[in-house]
Design an enzyme around this catalytic site. Sequence first.
Site, short mmCIF file in Angstrom:
data_model
loop_
_atom_site.label_atom_id
_atom_site.label_comp_id
_atom_site.label_asym_id
_atom_site.label_seq_id
_atom_site.Cartn_x
_atom_site.Cartn_y
_atom_site.Cartn_z
N SER A 98 0.83 -1.21 0.00
CA SER A 98 0.00 0.00 0.00
C SER A 98 0.87 1.27 0.00
CB SER A 98 -0.96 -0.07 1.20
OG SER A 98 -1.97 0.88 1.11
N ASP A 126 -10.40 -3.73 -5.44
CA ASP A 126 -9.67 -2.87 -4.49
C ASP A 126 -10.18 -1.43 -4.61
OD1 ASP A 126 -7.77 -1.30 -3.14
OD2 ASP A 126 -6.13 -2.68 -3.62
N HIS A 172 -8.36 -4.56 -0.90
CA HIS A 172 -7.02 -3.98 -0.67
C HIS A 172 -6.14 -4.87 0.21
CE1 HIS A 172 -4.32 -0.61 -1.00
NE2 HIS A 172 -4.21 -0.48 0.30
#
Length: 203
Positions: free
Chosen positions: A102, A152, A183
């Site tokens: 991320s 996501d 995610h």
Amino acid sequence: MKHVFMQGSHAAAPVLLLLHGTGGSERDLIGLAQLVSPGSSILGVRGNVLENGMPRFFRRLAEGVFDLEDLKLRTAELNDFLDTAAEQYGFDRGRVVAIGYSNGANIAASLLFHYEASLIGAILHHPMVPIRDLQLPAMTNLPIFIGAGDNDPICSPQETSELEQLLGGAGAAVTVHWEQRGHQLTQSEAMAAKAWFELNFAD
Ligand code: MLT
């Protein structure tokens, strides 16, 4: 930068640079790194920016809207830190593979976008395009793994494809692994990253 270094048992294996997601720490991805390459030395780094007490690698103005000046400054800071850490711990600066999730995947992509040969490979779990309209350095045959979720909400499939095209356009050998998830970083995505690493870096 706040960090943890763990000497590996296999001197020839690439050093794994671990870059956490928002709110994480330098230790978050150690288990993942040990799964991907058990013999590698590990350098886990903590982002220097705090957002409501949560560590990040660069500032953002809103969800998905990056402070590009800060991104550039923090990318330079991380690149410099890698030089310093290589000297301090005696590892080969030219043998670093990043594992980022991320926000950490985004700064890893930013390293690749700004500094030629800053990494010899990268595992990017759920990355976005860190910055646009930049002339990218040559990444000829640089192996890059992207883990993405087709549902996501933070990194859309379109943005994943855009990143794949930008990196591929600079010459990188990009592998995209899709999960039918959001995610989160799943066990099957981690296993796919391990298989990709073994294919590209096992000696
Ligand atoms: C970012 O800000 O880097 C991305 O939105 C991912 C995250 O939520 O950290």
